[in-house]
Design a protein around this motif. Structure first.
Motif, mmCIF file in Angstrom:
data_model
loop_
_atom_site.group_PDB
_atom_site.id
_atom_site.type_symbol
_atom_site.label_atom_id
_atom_site.label_comp_id
_atom_site.label_asym_id
_atom_site.label_seq_id
_atom_site.Cartn_x
_atom_site.Cartn_y
_atom_site.Cartn_z
ATOM 1 N N GLU A 112 0.851 -1.193 0.000
ATOM 2 C CA GLU A 112 0.000 0.000 0.000
ATOM 3 C C GLU A 112 0.883 1.238 0.000
ATOM 4 N N GLY A 113 0.221 2.385 -0.123
ATOM 5 C CA GLY A 113 0.934 3.648 -0.034
ATOM 6 C C GLY A 113 1.187 4.294 -1.382
ATOM 7 N N LEU A 114 2.111 5.220 -1.383
ATOM 8 C CA LEU A 114 2.411 6.043 -2.546
ATOM 9 C C LEU A 114 3.591 5.459 -3.314
ATOM 10 N N VAL A 115 3.495 5.460 -4.635
ATOM 11 C CA VAL A 115 4.633 5.063 -5.474
ATOM 12 C C VAL A 115 5.428 6.300 -5.871
ATOM 13 N N VAL A 116 4.742 7.331 -6.330
ATOM 14 C CA VAL A 116 5.390 8.562 -6.771
ATOM 15 C C VAL A 116 4.323 9.642 -6.832
ATOM 16 N N TYR A 117 4.741 10.902 -6.776
ATOM 17 C CA TYR A 117 3.794 11.974 -7.057
ATOM 18 C C TYR A 117 4.459 12.999 -7.952
ATOM 19 N N GLU A 118 3.632 13.701 -8.709
ATOM 20 C CA GLU A 118 4.143 14.711 -9.633
ATOM 21 C C GLU A 118 3.567 16.067 -9.270
ATOM 22 N N VAL A 119 4.345 17.103 -9.533
ATOM 23 C CA VAL A 119 3.900 18.481 -9.299
ATOM 24 C C VAL A 119 4.101 19.247 -10.599
ATOM 25 N N ASP A 120 3.021 19.848 -11.123
ATOM 26 C CA ASP A 120 3.132 20.555 -12.396
ATOM 27 C C ASP A 120 3.473 22.024 -12.182
ATOM 28 N N GLY A 121 3.486 22.783 -13.276
ATOM 29 C CA GLY A 121 3.907 24.177 -13.218
ATOM 30 C C GLY A 121 2.986 25.076 -12.431
ATOM 31 N N THR A 122 1.760 24.637 -12.162
ATOM 32 C CA THR A 122 0.827 25.435 -11.359
ATOM 33 C C THR A 122 0.880 25.056 -9.887
ATOM 34 N N GLY A 123 1.691 24.057 -9.558
ATOM 35 C CA GLY A 123 1.767 23.576 -8.183
ATOM 36 C C GLY A 123 0.803 22.457 -7.877
ATOM 37 N N LYS A 124 0.019 22.033 -8.874
ATOM 38 C CA LYS A 124 -0.928 20.948 -8.658
ATOM 39 C C LYS A 124 -0.189 19.625 -8.466
ATOM 40 N N ARG A 125 -0.583 18.891 -7.447
ATOM 41 C CA ARG A 125 0.038 17.603 -7.142
ATOM 42 C C ARG A 125 -0.881 16.450 -7.555
ATOM 43 N N THR A 126 -0.289 15.447 -8.197
ATOM 44 C CA THR A 126 -1.010 14.229 -8.575
ATOM 45 C C THR A 126 -0.299 13.027 -7.972
ATOM 46 N N ASP A 127 -1.024 12.234 -7.203
ATOM 47 C CA ASP A 127 -0.446 11.051 -6.552
ATOM 48 C C ASP A 127 -0.672 9.801 -7.391
ATOM 49 N N TRP A 128 0.344 8.961 -7.431
ATOM 50 C CA TRP A 128 0.252 7.652 -8.065
ATOM 51 C C TRP A 128 0.452 6.615 -6.968
ATOM 52 N N ARG A 129 -0.620 5.934 -6.623
ATOM 53 C CA ARG A 129 -0.614 5.046 -5.473
ATOM 54 C C ARG A 129 -0.421 3.586 -5.882
ATOM 55 N N VAL A 130 -0.067 2.780 -4.905
ATOM 56 C CA VAL A 130 0.144 1.348 -5.120
ATOM 57 C C VAL A 130 -1.150 0.704 -5.600
ATOM 58 N N ARG A 131 -1.043 -0.108 -6.649
ATOM 59 C CA ARG A 131 -2.190 -0.878 -7.112
ATOM 60 C C ARG A 131 -2.273 -2.165 -6.290
ATOM 61 N N PRO A 132 -3.434 -2.541 -5.819
ATOM 62 C CA PRO A 132 -3.554 -3.749 -4.984
ATOM 63 C C PRO A 132 -3.295 -5.017 -5.791
ATOM 64 N N GLY A 133 -2.959 -6.095 -5.069
ATOM 65 C CA GLY A 133 -2.810 -7.394 -5.714
ATOM 66 C C GLY A 133 -1.399 -7.739 -6.125
#
Length: 400
Positions: free
Chosen positions: A268-289
């Protein structure tokens, strides 16, 4: 929208490794005026900064008063202006592709393609190649880290990765001549390589002694997770109790594939996150299984582990799931998109930056291994030897 995490593949192809072919098409709100003199005035688009007014003024003056009107070609001048604007960003991952090159690059990162079979990097102003296993470039004697000084006699000074890819790739059966400076050498050599069809096979597995499986992933293609799952299941059927995951010389690929690979080792948990030029954050989380969330694991990395491989290695390191063995990674942690322009060309640009689960910036920094081991050209593979040693320790602890 797809995210890609790659420097580029010379088969040459760059998908980015990344492109965003499904993204919206960018079009200026008003095209440049025609070059037919005389031109009395030009009105710049209303939604650009006022500082751009000088650009339209310069074009207006040139189209009206320049001595050689045959050189006032709108498409050529526009492309030159775009390149000049991008050069000021000093970003090796941002460049303009003219229409003919955009058509080459706007293809899926899958199946087969023709070329020499090598990944392309830009490091310290030099074009660097990493040959793919079994490819024409590897058979011709190229080695990871080799620098390309010239292509068919044309020097590579000032080239972007896209420039190198466009010039080195070509139809099956044709020959390209590269002036190569091998890593660690002082004198360049000329290497002739016959282009061939390149199959995107990215996963290799071999069982070692004492229940240890060695799995190498050379890049993250669309079919990589399927191949990885097959190899992992085969290793488990053969009694694997621990894994050495080799991400050395892996330049990246599709971000979703990298996230899915990491998820096979995390619960579980976070794999990586990205931050774009506006400061918006997008999380890429662990896929189950995940199929190997409890199996002892060691990850091999080196200076050519980039982008998607850094995403995987960084996640496993931050979660305390695996120790990294080798050398500091490349430091390519940017999200790149390829969008078509109204002239048929494309703008390949950095859209965002990646961070590991603990907030470490990958771009320009790379990952520091837990156990640093330099490669050796003279005595086998000391990095793999150390990884096996570290894995044995982890397996012993798992047994209690």
């Amino acid at each position: 929208m797809r995210r890609f995490c790659l420097p580029a593949i010379v088969a040459l192809t760059i998908v980015v490794f990344g492109a965003c072919k499904q993204g919206p098409v960018a079009s200026p709100s008003a095209p440049p005026a025609q070059a037919t003199p005389p031109v009395l005035s030009l009105q710049s688009p209303q939604d650009v900064p006022p500082e751009f007014k000088a650009l339209w003024e310069a074009y207006s003056i040139l189209s009206r008063e320049y001595v050689d009107k045959s050189k006032i070609t709108p498409d050529i001048l526009a492309r030159g202006a775009i390149r000049g604007m991008l050069e000021t960003l000093n970003d090796p991952h941002t460049s303009y592709l003219p229409p003919e090159r955009y058509r080459q690059e706007a293809q899926d990162f899958q199946g087969t393609f023709s070329g020499i079979g090598a990944e392309v990097f830009l490091r310290n102003g030099r074009i660097i190649l990493n040959p793919m296993p079994g490819s024409p470039s590897e058979r011709a004697g190229l080695r990871p880290g080799d620098a390309v000084l010239a292509v068919d006699g044309e020097k590579t000074d000032g080239w972007s990765v896209m420039d190198a890819v466009a010039r080195i790739r070509g139809p099956k059966g044709t020959t390209v001549r590269l002036t190569i400076l091998h890593l660690g050498e002082t004198e360049p050599v000329e290497v002739a390589i016959v282009r061939d069809t390149i199959r995107l096979e990215s996963v290799f597995m071999n069982m070692m002694s004492d229940g240890m499986a060695y799995i190498r992933i050379s890049a993250f293609y669309e079919n990589t997770e399927q191949s990885f799952v097959q190899k992992l299941q085969e290793a488990k059927r053969q009694g694997a109790k621990g894994i050495v995951l080799d991400l050395r010389n892996n330049p990246g690929g599709y971000l979703t594939v990298a996230v899915n690979i990491a998820s096979h080792f995390l619960k579980e948990g976070l794999v990586v996150y990205e931050v774009d030029g506006t400061g918006k954050r997008t999380d890429w989380r662990v896929r189950p299984g995940g199929l190997a969330t409890d199996m002892p694991l060691v990850v091999l990395v080196n200076q050519f582990s980039a982008s998607g491989s850094e995403v995987v290695a960084g996640a496993l390191q931050d979660h305390g799931r695996a120790r990294l063995v080798g050398t500091r990674t490349f430091g390519k942690g940017s999200v790149n998109l390829l969008r078509q322009l109204s002239d048929g060309g494309g703008l390949y640009y950095t859209y965002a930056h990646w961070y590991t689960p603990k907030g470490r910036l990958i771009e320009g920094e790379g990952l520091t291994p837990d156990v640093e081991v330099l490669a050796s050209a003279r005595r086998g593979d000391p990095q793999l030897d150390k990884a096996v040693e570290v894995l044995k320790e982890a397996m012993a602890l798992a047994r209690g």
